[in-house]
Design an enzyme around this catalytic site. Structure first.
Site, PDB file in Angstrom:
ATOM      1  N   HIS A 165     -50.418 -68.621  17.022  1.00 14.22           N
ATOM      2  CA  HIS A 165     -50.852 -68.803  15.630  1.00 14.22           C
ATOM      3  C   HIS A 165     -50.164 -67.879  14.632  1.00 14.22           C
ATOM      4  O   HIS A 165     -50.480 -67.897  13.446  1.00 14.22           O
ATOM      5  CB  HIS A 165     -52.370 -68.622  15.503  1.00 14.22           C
ATOM      6  CG  HIS A 165     -52.842 -67.217  15.743  1.00 14.22           C
ATOM      7  ND1 HIS A 165     -53.136 -66.739  16.987  1.00 14.22           N
ATOM      8  CD2 HIS A 165     -53.065 -66.181  14.894  1.00 14.22           C
ATOM      9  CE1 HIS A 165     -53.520 -65.486  16.908  1.00 14.22           C
ATOM     10  NE2 HIS A 165     -53.469 -65.107  15.640  1.00 14.22           N
TER      11      HIS A 165
HETATM   12  C1  UD1 Z   1     -56.054 -64.934  10.633  1.00 16.06           C
HETATM   13  C2  UD1 Z   1     -55.564 -63.509  10.512  1.00 16.06           C
HETATM   14  C3  UD1 Z   1     -54.791 -63.121  11.748  1.00 16.06           C
HETATM   15  C4  UD1 Z   1     -55.601 -63.355  12.992  1.00 16.06           C
HETATM   16  C5  UD1 Z   1     -56.121 -64.779  13.018  1.00 16.06           C
HETATM   17  C6  UD1 Z   1     -57.050 -64.931  14.184  1.00 16.06           C
HETATM   18  C7  UD1 Z   1     -55.011 -62.691   8.243  1.00 16.06           C
HETATM   19  C8  UD1 Z   1     -53.908 -62.382   7.315  1.00 16.06           C
HETATM   20  N1  UD1 Z   1     -54.672 -63.350   9.359  1.00 16.06           N
HETATM   21  O1  UD1 Z   1     -54.919 -65.771  10.693  1.00 16.06           O
HETATM   22  O2  UD1 Z   1     -54.452 -61.739  11.693  1.00 16.06           O
HETATM   23  O3  UD1 Z   1     -54.797 -63.102  14.108  1.00 16.06           O
HETATM   24  O4  UD1 Z   1     -56.838 -65.058  11.810  1.00 16.06           O
HETATM   25  O5  UD1 Z   1     -57.296 -66.235  14.539  1.00 16.06           O
HETATM   26  O6  UD1 Z   1     -56.138 -62.350   7.985  1.00 16.06           O
HETATM   27  N2  UD1 Z   1     -58.071 -72.867   9.059  1.00 16.06           N
HETATM   28  C9  UD1 Z   1     -58.931 -73.896   9.320  1.00 16.06           C
HETATM   29  N3  UD1 Z   1     -60.212 -73.589   9.658  1.00 16.06           N
HETATM   30  C10 UD1 Z   1     -60.672 -72.330   9.770  1.00 16.06           C
HETATM   31  C11 UD1 Z   1     -59.787 -71.278   9.479  1.00 16.06           C
HETATM   32  C12 UD1 Z   1     -58.486 -71.566   9.145  1.00 16.06           C
HETATM   33  O7  UD1 Z   1     -58.575 -75.075   9.261  1.00 16.06           O
HETATM   34  O8  UD1 Z   1     -61.853 -72.133  10.099  1.00 16.06           O
HETATM   35  C13 UD1 Z   1     -56.655 -73.187   8.743  1.00 16.06           C
HETATM   36  C14 UD1 Z   1     -56.360 -73.380   7.277  1.00 16.06           C
HETATM   37  O9  UD1 Z   1     -55.377 -74.363   7.176  1.00 16.06           O
HETATM   38  C15 UD1 Z   1     -55.782 -72.029   6.885  1.00 16.06           C
HETATM   39  C16 UD1 Z   1     -55.043 -71.602   8.157  1.00 16.06           C
HETATM   40  O10 UD1 Z   1     -55.841 -72.101   9.210  1.00 16.06           O
HETATM   41  O11 UD1 Z   1     -54.930 -72.110   5.777  1.00 16.06           O
HETATM   42  C17 UD1 Z   1     -54.870 -70.098   8.278  1.00 16.06           C
HETATM   43  O12 UD1 Z   1     -56.118 -69.406   8.181  1.00 16.06           O
HETATM   44  P1  UD1 Z   1     -56.156 -67.859   7.734  1.00 16.06           P
HETATM   45  O13 UD1 Z   1     -57.508 -67.329   7.924  1.00 16.06           O
HETATM   46  O14 UD1 Z   1     -55.533 -67.723   6.400  1.00 16.06           O
HETATM   47  O15 UD1 Z   1     -55.138 -67.169   8.711  1.00 16.06           O
HETATM   48  P2  UD1 Z   1     -55.020 -67.280  10.293  1.00 16.06           P
HETATM   49  O16 UD1 Z   1     -53.697 -67.857  10.623  1.00 16.06           O
HETATM   50  O17 UD1 Z   1     -56.249 -67.923  10.833  1.00 16.06           O
HETATM   51  N1  UDP Z   2     -60.080 -67.047  21.789  1.00 14.22           N
HETATM   52  C1  UDP Z   2     -61.121 -67.953  21.950  1.00 14.22           C
HETATM   53  N2  UDP Z   2     -60.838 -69.280  21.893  1.00 14.22           N
HETATM   54  C2  UDP Z   2     -59.580 -69.764  21.701  1.00 14.22           C
HETATM   55  C3  UDP Z   2     -58.527 -68.813  21.528  1.00 14.22           C
HETATM   56  C4  UDP Z   2     -58.820 -67.470  21.556  1.00 14.22           C
HETATM   57  O1  UDP Z   2     -62.265 -67.565  22.143  1.00 14.22           O
HETATM   58  O2  UDP Z   2     -59.399 -70.993  21.661  1.00 14.22           O
HETATM   59  C5  UDP Z   2     -60.402 -65.613  21.806  1.00 14.22           C
HETATM   60  C6  UDP Z   2     -59.545 -64.734  22.673  1.00 14.22           C
HETATM   61  O3  UDP Z   2     -59.945 -64.779  24.018  1.00 14.22           O
HETATM   62  C7  UDP Z   2     -59.783 -63.384  22.024  1.00 14.22           C
HETATM   63  C8  UDP Z   2     -59.820 -63.729  20.550  1.00 14.22           C
HETATM   64  O4  UDP Z   2     -60.154 -65.120  20.501  1.00 14.22           O
HETATM   65  O5  UDP Z   2     -61.047 -62.862  22.411  1.00 14.22           O
HETATM   66  C9  UDP Z   2     -58.499 -63.456  19.909  1.00 14.22           C
HETATM   67  O6  UDP Z   2     -58.473 -64.031  18.640  1.00 14.22           O
HETATM   68  P1  UDP Z   2     -57.136 -64.564  17.962  1.00 14.22           P
HETATM   69  O7  UDP Z   2     -56.097 -64.786  18.975  1.00 14.22           O
HETATM   70  O8  UDP Z   2     -57.545 -65.688  17.086  1.00 14.22           O
HETATM   71  O9  UDP Z   2     -56.760 -63.346  16.995  1.00 14.22           O
HETATM   72  P2  UDP Z   2     -55.875 -62.033  17.176  1.00 14.22           P
HETATM   73  O10 UDP Z   2     -56.429 -61.249  18.305  1.00 14.22           O
HETATM   74  O11 UDP Z   2     -54.462 -62.448  17.367  1.00 14.22           O
HETATM   75  O12 UDP Z   2     -56.012 -61.347  15.862  1.00 14.22           O
END
Ligand code: UD1
Ligand code: UDP
Length: 377
Positions: free
Chosen positions: A215
Site C-alpha cells: 500500500h
Molecule cells: C495510511 C497511512 C500509512 C499507513 C496506512 C495503513 C498516512 C499518510 N498514511 O495510508 O502510513 O501505513 O494508512 O493502512 O497517514 N481508503 C478507502 N477506505 C478507507 C481508507 C482509505 O477507500 O477506509 C482509500 C481512499 O481512496 C484513500 C486511500 O485509500 O484516498 C488512502 O487512504 P489514506 O488514509 O490517505 O492513506 P493510506 O494509504 O491508507
Molecule cells: N492487517 C490486517 N488485515 C489486512 C492487512 C494487514 O489486519 O488485510 C494488519 C497487519 O497484520 C498489521 C497491521 O494491519 O497488524 C498493519 O497495518 P498496515 O499494513 O495497514 O499499516 P503500516 O503498519 O504499514 O503502517
C-alpha cells in the site's frame, strides 16, 4: 455530546493504530482517566470497525469522520475538528501512536494548546523524506514530551535530532503485545480462504502460500511501478501461490490503472478484500513467506519467525533485518526472485525475537506514564 474532561486522550485513525492502542488502553484501564478519539482517517468497516471488535478497544468518545483527501486537506481537517475537542475537554495529555496523518495532526493541535504529547513508537527513521510517514515521525517526535521506543536504534535517532535523553524510554513493541495477546484466537487460514474464493483457493494453497500486502504510495500510485510489481508477482506466483488482501489505496490504483484485469488473469494470485486482525494472524501463522511494504507486518513476521521480503528500498525498523527474518529487497525482479528461491529452498534466514518484544511493552509504558502523570500534577 458530552466528552469526558481531564483525561489522557488517546488517538486512533488508521488501521495500524488499532493494534497499538489496544494493549495501552487495557494496561491503563482503571489507573488513569482515559478517552478515545477516532479521527475517521480510515472508515471502511474492514479497515477499522472490525479491529475494535476483535481487539476489544473501547468505543470512541467521538469520531471526527474526516475520511480521505490530500495530505494537506486531511491533516488540516483533523486539526480543525480536533481543536474544539481539546478546548472543551482540557486533556491532561494526548497520546498518539505510529506515524500516520492523524498522529501528527493531533500532536500539533495539542502542543499549540500546551497539552503535553506522548508518542508511542518514537524514533523510527527510514531517512527517506519522500515517505509521508517519515515527515510525520520526525515532526511528532519534535513535539512529544514523552517518547516510547520499540528498538534501541531509535534513541540515537532522537538524540541526533535534539530530543532530550530523559524523555526517551525504551519499552518494546506494543504491536507485538497485540500479536501475542491474540495469536491463540487467530482464525484458521482455511476459513479465510474459503470465504474469499472457495475451495479452489484452499486447494491451491494447501501446500503452502505467500502473503502479500502492498500500500505504499511509492509502490502503488504510479502505473509503471505497479505494472512492474505485478510482473514480479506473476513470476513469484509460478513458484508459490500468493494470497493478497488488497488495501483500499491499492484497490483504487488497480481501478485507475486498468491493471485489475491483468492481476485477475494470473492464476496463482488470490486477491481478497482487507481481512480482520484475527484472520490476518491466521494467514500469517501458516505462511511460508511474506511479501510486504507494511511497517507493522515487518515486525509481526519477525516476532512469528516467518521470512519477510520487504518490497521497499529501506526500512525504519532496522532491528527486523539485523535480528529478525526481514530482508529489504526493493522491487527489482532478479533480486526478489533470488530471495524467494532461497527462502523456498532453505527456509530463509533464521531470526530471533528482539529485546522487549515480549508482549509486555504496554505494562512498561503504564509504569513510566503513571509516574510522569504524577509529576505533572
Ligand atoms: C495510511 C497511512 C500509512 C499507513 C496506512 C495503513 C498516512 C499518510 N498514511 O495510508 O502510513 O501505513 O494508512 O493502512 O497517514 N481508503 C478507502 N477506505 C478507507 C481508507 C482509505 O477507500 O477506509 C482509500 C481512499 O481512496 C484513500 C486511500 O485509500 O484516498 C488512502 O487512504 P489514506 O488514509 O490517505 O492513506 P493510506 O494509504 O491508507
Ligand atoms: N492487517 C490486517 N488485515 C489486512 C492487512 C494487514 O489486519 O488485510 C494488519 C497487519 O497484520 C498489521 C497491521 O494491519 O497488524 C498493519 O497495518 P498496515 O499494513 O495497514 O499499516 P503500516 O503498519 O504499514 O503502517
Amino acid at each position: 455530546m458530552s466528552l469526558p474532561k481531564k483525561t489522557v486522550m488517546c488517538i486512533v485513525g488508521a488501521r495500524p493504530n488499532f493494534m497499538k492502542i489496544a494493549p495501552i488502553m487495557a494496561a491503563l484501564d482503571g489507573l488513569a482517566p482515559l478517552s478515545l478519539i477516532h479521527t475517521g482517517q480510515h472508515y471502511d468497516a474492514a479497515m477499522q470497525l472490525l479491529f475494535f471488535q476483535q481487539l476489544g478497544i473501547p468505543k470512541p468518545d467521538i469520531n471526527l469522520e474526516v475520511g480521505s483527501g490530500s495530505h494537506g486537506w486531511q491533516t488540516g481537517q483533523i486539526m480543525q475538528r480536533f481543536e474544539p475537542i481539546i478546548e472543551t475537554t482540557d486533556p491532561v495529555a494526548v497520546l498518539v501512536v505510529g506515524d500516520v496523518n492523524s498522529t501528527i495532526a493531533c500532536a500539533l493541535v495539542a502542543t499549540k494548546k500546551q497539552v503535553p504529547v506522548i508518542h508511542v513508537e518514537a524514533g523510527l527513521r527510514s531517512f527517506d523524506r519522500s515517505m509521508p510517514e517519515e515527515i510525520n515521525r520526525v515532526l511528532t517526535d519534535q513535539l512529544a514530551q514523552l517518547l516510547f521506543t520499540t528498538e534501541r536504534s531509535a534513541r540515537g535517532n532522537l538524540l541526533r535530532e535534539g530530543v532530550e535523553d530523559h524523555r526517551i524510554h525504551f519499552v518494546g513493541n506494543v504491536m507485538i503485545d497485540s500479536l501475542f495477546n491474540h495469536c491463540s484466537k487467530a482464525v484458521i487460514a482455511k476459513e479465510t480462504l474459503m470465504k474469499s474464493r472457495g475451495e479452489g483457493a484452499v486447494e491451491s494453497c494447501a501446500k503452502g502460500y505467500a502473503i502479500l500486502t502492498l500500500h505504499r504510495p511509492s509502490n502503488v500510485d504510479e502505473i509503471t511501478t505497479l505494472q512492474r510489481i505485478i510482473l514480479l508477482l506473476q513470476q513469484i506466483s509460478e513458484r508459490i501461490p500468493i494470497v493478497f488482501p488488497v488495501h483500499p489505496r491499492t484497490n483504487a490504483a488497480l481501478d485507475r490503472s486498468g491493471l485489475r484485469q491483468k492481476l485477475a488473469q494470473i492464476p496463482g494470485i488470490f486477491p481478497i478484500p482487507p481481512v480482520g486482525y484475527l484472520e490476518m494472524l491466521g494467514l500469517l501463522k501458516k505462511a511460508r513467506l511474506v511479501l510486504t511494504d507494511s511497517g507493522g507486518v515487518q515486525e509481526e513476521t519477525t516476532a512469528l519467525g516467518i521470512p519477510c521480503i520487504t518490497l521497499r528500498d529501506n526500512t525504519e525498523r532496522p532491528i527486523t533485518v539485523e535480528e529478525g527474518t526481514n530482508t529489504v529487497a526493493g522491487i527489482a525482479l532478479e533480486r526478489v526472485l533470488s530471495i524467494v528461491d532461497d527462502i523456498l529452498a532453505t527456509g530463509g534466514k533464521s531470526g530471533r525475537i528482539p529485546e522487549f518484544w515480549d508482549g509486555k511493552a504496554a505494562f512498561r509504558i503504564r509504569d513510566v506514564m503513571l509516574g510522569w502523570l504524577d509529576d505533572l500534577k
